[in-house]
Design a protein around this motif. Structure first.
Motif, PDB file in Angstrom:
ATOM      1  N   LEU A 101      29.837   0.557 -28.539  1.00 40.81           N
ATOM      2  CA  LEU A 101      30.404   1.152 -29.747  1.00 40.81           C
ATOM      3  C   LEU A 101      29.655   2.391 -30.242  1.00 40.81           C
ATOM      4  O   LEU A 101      30.154   3.097 -31.117  1.00 40.81           O
ATOM      5  N   THR A 102      28.473   2.639 -29.710  1.00 43.49           N
ATOM      6  CA  THR A 102      27.681   3.776 -30.184  1.00 43.49           C
ATOM      7  C   THR A 102      27.589   4.849 -29.105  1.00 43.49           C
ATOM      8  O   THR A 102      27.652   4.541 -27.908  1.00 43.49           O
ATOM      9  N   PRO A 103      27.406   6.108 -29.510  1.00 47.03           N
ATOM     10  CA  PRO A 103      27.348   7.213 -28.536  1.00 47.03           C
ATOM     11  C   PRO A 103      25.973   7.333 -27.886  1.00 47.03           C
ATOM     12  O   PRO A 103      25.115   8.087 -28.337  1.00 47.03           O
ATOM     13  N   THR A 104      25.750   6.557 -26.829  1.00 47.66           N
ATOM     14  CA  THR A 104      24.480   6.642 -26.109  1.00 47.66           C
ATOM     15  C   THR A 104      24.713   7.305 -24.745  1.00 47.66           C
ATOM     16  O   THR A 104      25.846   7.489 -24.304  1.00 47.66           O
ATOM     17  N   HIS A 105      23.605   7.625 -24.087  1.00 48.27           N
ATOM     18  CA  HIS A 105      23.674   8.159 -22.724  1.00 48.27           C
ATOM     19  C   HIS A 105      23.536   7.041 -21.692  1.00 48.27           C
ATOM     20  O   HIS A 105      23.452   7.315 -20.496  1.00 48.27           O
ATOM     21  N   PHE A 106      23.527   5.796 -22.156  1.00 51.12           N
ATOM     22  CA  PHE A 106      23.141   4.701 -21.276  1.00 51.12           C
ATOM     23  C   PHE A 106      24.194   3.606 -21.231  1.00 51.12           C
ATOM     24  O   PHE A 106      23.892   2.421 -21.429  1.00 51.12           O
ATOM     25  N   ASP A 107      25.432   3.964 -20.964  1.00 52.42           N
ATOM     26  CA  ASP A 107      26.494   2.959 -20.868  1.00 52.42           C
ATOM     27  C   ASP A 107      26.232   1.957 -19.744  1.00 52.42           C
ATOM     28  O   ASP A 107      26.717   0.818 -19.799  1.00 52.42           O
ATOM     29  N   PHE A 108      25.483   2.377 -18.733  1.00 49.30           N
ATOM     30  CA  PHE A 108      25.186   1.489 -17.609  1.00 49.30           C
ATOM     31  C   PHE A 108      24.401   0.257 -18.057  1.00 49.30           C
ATOM     32  O   PHE A 108      24.378  -0.762 -17.349  1.00 49.30           O
ATOM     33  N   LEU A 109      23.753   0.349 -19.214  1.00 50.23           N
ATOM     34  CA  LEU A 109      22.975  -0.788 -19.704  1.00 50.23           C
ATOM     35  C   LEU A 109      23.842  -2.014 -19.953  1.00 50.23           C
ATOM     36  O   LEU A 109      23.365  -3.152 -19.834  1.00 50.23           O
ATOM     37  N   MET A 110      25.096  -1.819 -20.308  1.00 53.03           N
ATOM     38  CA  MET A 110      25.983  -2.955 -20.550  1.00 53.03           C
ATOM     39  C   MET A 110      26.096  -3.815 -19.296  1.00 53.03           C
ATOM     40  O   MET A 110      25.964  -5.042 -19.348  1.00 53.03           O
ATOM     41  N   TRP A 111      26.334  -3.173 -18.173  1.00 48.79           N
ATOM     42  CA  TRP A 111      26.489  -3.879 -16.910  1.00 48.79           C
ATOM     43  C   TRP A 111      25.151  -4.448 -16.431  1.00 48.79           C
ATOM     44  O   TRP A 111      25.071  -5.595 -15.990  1.00 48.79           O
ATOM     45  N   ASN A 112      24.082  -3.671 -16.568  1.00 44.84           N
ATOM     46  CA  ASN A 112      22.775  -4.119 -16.090  1.00 44.84           C
ATOM     47  C   ASN A 112      22.253  -5.314 -16.883  1.00 44.84           C
ATOM     48  O   ASN A 112      21.667  -6.236 -16.311  1.00 44.84           O
ATOM     49  N   VAL A 113      22.454  -5.290 -18.199  1.00 44.67           N
ATOM     50  CA  VAL A 113      22.002  -6.424 -19.018  1.00 44.67           C
ATOM     51  C   VAL A 113      22.846  -7.660 -18.721  1.00 44.67           C
ATOM     52  O   VAL A 113      22.320  -8.783 -18.690  1.00 44.67           O
ATOM     53  N   PHE A 114      24.134  -7.478 -18.492  1.00 46.23           N
ATOM     54  CA  PHE A 114      24.986  -8.602 -18.109  1.00 46.23           C
ATOM     55  C   PHE A 114      24.504  -9.229 -16.799  1.00 46.23           C
ATOM     56  O   PHE A 114      24.413 -10.460 -16.677  1.00 46.23           O
TER      57      PHE A 114
END
Length: 221
Positions: A25-38
């Motif tokens: 929901l926030t404008p970060t440069h790290f969208d990949f973190l969603m998948w990696n944390v999952f």
């Protein structure tokens, strides 16, 4: 033990889901973190399923899945490489946000992995002290580091073992080099240090809790 910790397990999962939602929901440069944390959460779930399994075969299956996906947790240490895509100057307020999001994701992922390993040792190591712990942590650190190498440099995923097994074997054979041994060796040492610190630090807390219980029982008497 499994039922008693239901609330704790729910809380951990809620924190992970909240972090994923925050990144989405926030404008970060790290969208990949969603998948990696999952992916980092899966080893914990496999460890919990192995702990809850009553059948030996199911425990072995979940243990194998845990080992296969465990490198995804320590892999997140290498996500610090993404700092190169943003300004490294901490005098810019917006960078505080980027740094905190990236660091939070990495620390959460690594912690989930360490927690899952502690659960696995509770299953298979009755005496979690001495050489058995050191040897176990050393082997896991080395295997995890090799998995990180395959993921970071060869771009292989854990599920490729099931979908592209021949490709995995071919890549493993072709990956043998001085660069591979240097990376795996250094990251194995780094992981080993982290795992040792967590394991024996946790034992300090356990001993303190035990001493507090003794003191309270003595006072009641």
């Amino acid at each position: 033990m499994f039922k008693k910790n239901t609330n704790n397990m729910i809380m951990v999962h809620l924190v992970v889901l909240a972090f994923i939602a925050f990144v989405y929901l926030t404008p970060t440069h790290f969208d990949f973190l969603m998948w990696n944390v999952f992916l980092a959460l899966l080893p914990l779930d496999f460890a919990l399923l192995a702990l809850a399994s009553r059948l030996k075969i199911s425990q072995i299956i979940f243990s194998g899945l845990w080992l296969l996906f465990f490198p995804n947790t320590m892999y997140m240490i290498t996500d610090f490489i993404h700092l190169q895509y943003i300004s490294t100057a901490l005098d810019v307020r917006y960078q505080y946000f980027n740094y905190s999001v990236l660091a939070a994701g990495i620390f959460v992922g690594v912690y989930l992995g360490i927690l899952s390993l502690e659960i696995m040792m509770r299953i298979y190591l009755r005496n979690r002290t001495g050489w058995s712990v050191l040897i176990t942590l050393g082997i896991v650190s080395w295997l995890s580091s090799f998995g990180i190498y395959l993921g970071r440099f060869l771009r292989l995923n854990s599920w490729d073992v099931f979908t592209n097994f021949d490709v995995v074997i071919a890549n493993v054979q072709s990956s043998v080099s001085k660069h591979m041994f240097a990376f795996v060796g250094l990251f194995a040492l780094a992981q080993f240090a982290i795992l040792i610190a967590y394991h024996y630090g946790g034992r300090i807390l356990s001993s303190l809790d035990f001493e507090e219980k003794i003191e309270s029982s003595e006072k009641n008497q």
